[in-house]
Design a protein around this motif. Sequence first.
Motif, PDB file in Angstrom:
ATOM      1  N   SER A 248      18.373  83.367 -35.606  1.00  0.00           N
ATOM      2  CA  SER A 248      16.914  83.317 -35.553  1.00  0.00           C
ATOM      3  C   SER A 248      16.351  82.406 -36.643  1.00  0.00           C
ATOM      4  N   THR A 249      17.061  82.278 -37.755  1.00  0.00           N
ATOM      5  CA  THR A 249      16.638  81.378 -38.840  1.00  0.00           C
ATOM      6  C   THR A 249      17.857  80.691 -39.447  1.00  0.00           C
TER       7      THR A 249
ATOM      8  N   ASP B  84      22.274  80.051 -32.201  1.00  0.00           N
ATOM      9  CA  ASP B  84      21.982  81.443 -31.876  1.00  0.00           C
ATOM     10  C   ASP B  84      21.245  82.216 -32.965  1.00  0.00           C
TER      11      ASP B  84
END
Length: 184
Positions: free
Chosen positions: A119-120, A117
């Motif tokens: 982003s990075t 989940d």
Amino acid sequence: MSLVELIAQADERGLAASGLACLDRCVPLLGGDDEILRPLWASLTDGAGARDWGDGLEQARGKLDTAGGEDEAAVLARRMLEAAPADRSAAGVRVWADACSVASLQIHRLLDTLQDDASTVNARREGRTDGMSPLVAAELRRQITVLEVLAGHGQAGLRRALEVSVEGRRVLRAVVSRRIRQQG
């Protein structure tokens, strides 16, 4: 303590072992066997000579698949190997260990069948673990364990760090094999 904090506090041996462990777990992507990086692990002991790290690195580069390929995970693994500093100074291995940490987590994220989940992977390295995929979670735990063992036990922690790395390599090898079977 977060992975970022552990890397910031690690000494030269801990940093070199951290980067090496990340690379070692990703060796299956480069066609390497379980013994390919043993000389580099041995170069982290107190009795190793100053040139042992550089010599071991040169041998590994000569034996591992450094040919181009389009698979993003293999490209990241190859970059880890190529970026390894020939000199095991604290400044050089700190940058490399940090880059290897990011690359290895990204490789595990790419190979995981479940969605992560975040982003990075930097969020994971900073300690935000909600919604983390299983393969990334296991890799994060391994990276933290390697740094903690070496911080707490110095050279005596090398054996445990290697065991953690071998376990992770087996997991990644199985993931890669399953992926090849599914594609074929």
